[in-house]
Design a protein around this motif. Sequence first.
Motif, short mmCIF file in Angstrom:
data_model
loop_
_atom_site.label_atom_id
_atom_site.label_comp_id
_atom_site.label_asym_id
_atom_site.label_seq_id
_atom_site.Cartn_x
_atom_site.Cartn_y
_atom_site.Cartn_z
N THR A 257 2.02 -0.13 -3.96
CA THR A 257 2.31 0.41 -2.64
C THR A 257 2.26 -0.70 -1.59
O THR A 257 1.28 -1.46 -1.53
CB THR A 257 1.31 1.52 -2.27
OG1 THR A 257 1.41 2.58 -3.22
CG2 THR A 257 1.61 2.08 -0.89
N TYR A 258 3.30 -0.78 -0.76
CA TYR A 258 3.41 -1.80 0.27
C TYR A 258 3.38 -1.14 1.65
O TYR A 258 4.06 -0.14 1.88
CB TYR A 258 4.69 -2.61 0.09
CG TYR A 258 4.64 -3.52 -1.12
CD1 TYR A 258 4.33 -4.87 -0.99
CD2 TYR A 258 4.88 -3.01 -2.39
CE1 TYR A 258 4.27 -5.70 -2.10
CE2 TYR A 258 4.81 -3.83 -3.52
CZ TYR A 258 4.51 -5.17 -3.36
OH TYR A 258 4.44 -5.99 -4.46
N THR A 259 2.60 -1.75 2.55
CA THR A 259 2.43 -1.20 3.90
C THR A 259 2.80 -2.25 4.94
O THR A 259 2.40 -3.41 4.84
CB THR A 259 0.97 -0.77 4.13
OG1 THR A 259 0.61 0.23 3.17
CG2 THR A 259 0.79 -0.20 5.53
N CYS A 260 3.60 -1.82 5.91
CA CYS A 260 3.96 -2.68 7.05
C CYS A 260 3.21 -2.16 8.29
O CYS A 260 3.31 -0.98 8.64
CB CYS A 260 5.46 -2.65 7.29
SG CYS A 260 5.99 -3.56 8.76
N GLU A 261 2.50 -3.08 8.94
CA GLU A 261 1.74 -2.74 10.15
C GLU A 261 2.31 -3.52 11.32
O GLU A 261 2.33 -4.75 11.31
CB GLU A 261 0.26 -3.09 9.96
CG GLU A 261 -0.61 -2.82 11.18
CD GLU A 261 -2.02 -3.34 10.98
OE1 GLU A 261 -2.85 -2.60 10.44
OE2 GLU A 261 -2.27 -4.52 11.34
N CYS B 244 11.07 -3.60 7.16
CA CYS B 244 10.21 -2.86 8.10
C CYS B 244 10.96 -2.71 9.42
O CYS B 244 11.15 -3.68 10.16
CB CYS B 244 8.90 -3.61 8.31
SG CYS B 244 7.71 -2.72 9.35
N ASP C 55 3.63 2.05 8.17
CA ASP C 55 4.30 2.92 7.20
C ASP C 55 4.21 2.26 5.83
O ASP C 55 4.05 1.04 5.72
CB ASP C 55 5.77 3.15 7.60
CG ASP C 55 6.44 4.22 6.72
OD1 ASP C 55 5.76 5.20 6.36
OD2 ASP C 55 7.63 4.06 6.41
N SER C 56 4.32 3.08 4.77
CA SER C 56 4.18 2.57 3.40
C SER C 56 5.26 3.11 2.49
O SER C 56 5.88 4.15 2.76
CB SER C 56 2.80 2.96 2.83
OG SER C 56 1.75 2.45 3.61
N HIS D 203 6.50 2.74 -2.08
CA HIS D 203 6.09 2.28 -3.41
C HIS D 203 7.27 1.69 -4.17
O HIS D 203 8.40 2.17 -4.05
CB HIS D 203 5.50 3.44 -4.21
CG HIS D 203 4.85 3.03 -5.50
ND1 HIS D 203 3.54 2.62 -5.57
CD2 HIS D 203 5.33 2.94 -6.76
CE1 HIS D 203 3.23 2.31 -6.82
NE2 HIS D 203 4.31 2.49 -7.56
N TRP E 142 2.05 -7.42 6.46
CA TRP E 142 2.38 -6.71 5.22
C TRP E 142 1.18 -6.71 4.28
O TRP E 142 0.52 -7.74 4.10
CB TRP E 142 3.57 -7.36 4.53
CG TRP E 142 4.90 -6.96 5.07
CD1 TRP E 142 5.62 -7.57 6.05
CD2 TRP E 142 5.69 -5.84 4.65
NE1 TRP E 142 6.79 -6.92 6.28
CE2 TRP E 142 6.88 -5.85 5.43
CE3 TRP E 142 5.53 -4.83 3.70
CZ2 TRP E 142 7.87 -4.88 5.29
CZ3 TRP E 142 6.51 -3.86 3.56
CH2 TRP E 142 7.67 -3.89 4.34
N TYR E 143 0.93 -5.54 3.69
CA TYR E 143 -0.17 -5.39 2.75
C TYR E 143 0.33 -4.81 1.42
O TYR E 143 1.27 -4.01 1.40
CB TYR E 143 -1.24 -4.42 3.30
CG TYR E 143 -1.81 -4.80 4.64
CD1 TYR E 143 -2.99 -5.53 4.73
CD2 TYR E 143 -1.18 -4.42 5.82
CE1 TYR E 143 -3.54 -5.87 5.96
CE2 TYR E 143 -1.72 -4.75 7.06
CZ TYR E 143 -2.90 -5.47 7.12
OH TYR E 143 -3.42 -5.81 8.35
N LYS E 144 -0.29 -5.23 0.34
CA LYS E 144 -0.09 -4.60 -0.97
C LYS E 144 -1.44 -4.08 -1.44
O LYS E 144 -2.38 -4.84 -1.60
CB LYS E 144 0.47 -5.58 -2.00
CG LYS E 144 0.64 -4.97 -3.39
CD LYS E 144 1.19 -6.00 -4.38
CE LYS E 144 1.38 -5.37 -5.75
NZ LYS E 144 0.10 -5.05 -6.40
#
Length: 283
Positions: free
Chosen positions: A108-112, A44, A125-126, A128, A58-60
């Motif tokens: 899908t992985y998202t970084c905040e 990230c 942003d995300s 896959h 981090w989210y999945k």
Amino acid sequence: MGVSWKECVFVVFSTLLHGIHSLRDVQVTIPAVARVKDTIILQCNYDLENQLLYTVKWYKAGKEFYRFIPRELPHSKVFPMTGVHVDLNKSTSREVVLRNVQVEVSGTYTCEVSSDAPDFDTKMDSAHIFVVDYPFEDPLLAIDKNLVDIGDYIKANCSTFPSYPAANISWYLNGMKVRHNFLERFESNPEFAPSKRNYYSTSSGVELIVTDDTFRDGKAILSCVATLFKIYRGERKHTFEEGHAKPRPSSVLSPLDVRSGSRRLGICQIGYALPLLLVHVHR
């Protein structure tokens, strides 16, 4: 009471200053495809524009599994998630290391990223990733005969060992690819999987008529190639020997053109389902 021109200038100036020094360029970089048991790095990247970092999360699939807060000790915190094994010793504010990844890691992985006070600006942003479990052996190839004459038929079946997702099968004759519109493909879902994952085998069959152009120096090489994205390629080959030529009508002697498929009288493919001889998933 009205707002003075000095107050307006201050608000505009503050807004412009905030825009100049705001969090920006948050970008997630992860592998598009990985193999089971691999170690992967989720990156990230971001630009704080001289602001302080408040937190990275981090989210999945919308569920948080990793958090980094520089003000706290320890800085990193992990939240349990099936199949996701974070290496805390190697993970930082910009990288999360996942070890021994399994099929469940696909998604899908998202970084905040959030900046600290007074702005608490947040951007994300995300990306896959797809984790594959490839066949543990090359495909199986079954041939009906080894010695063929002009006018005979070459019959062959090819089947892959279980994988996730299903592998693709391509056929080649003397190095030239047999067109897909001549082939049939069968998928099955074996019920031996140790978890809720769906493993698939792929089977395909060909039946080729032997012509004058089939042989190269008295031999014909038929290949079955199984692929899974760009990380797996398995191949089986069989060499046919040329027997004694048989007189045949000129209409049957049309050359086999597997490159263009323009003369379909010389080639006919049908599919055969080939049972797996061994059902085992490597772990």
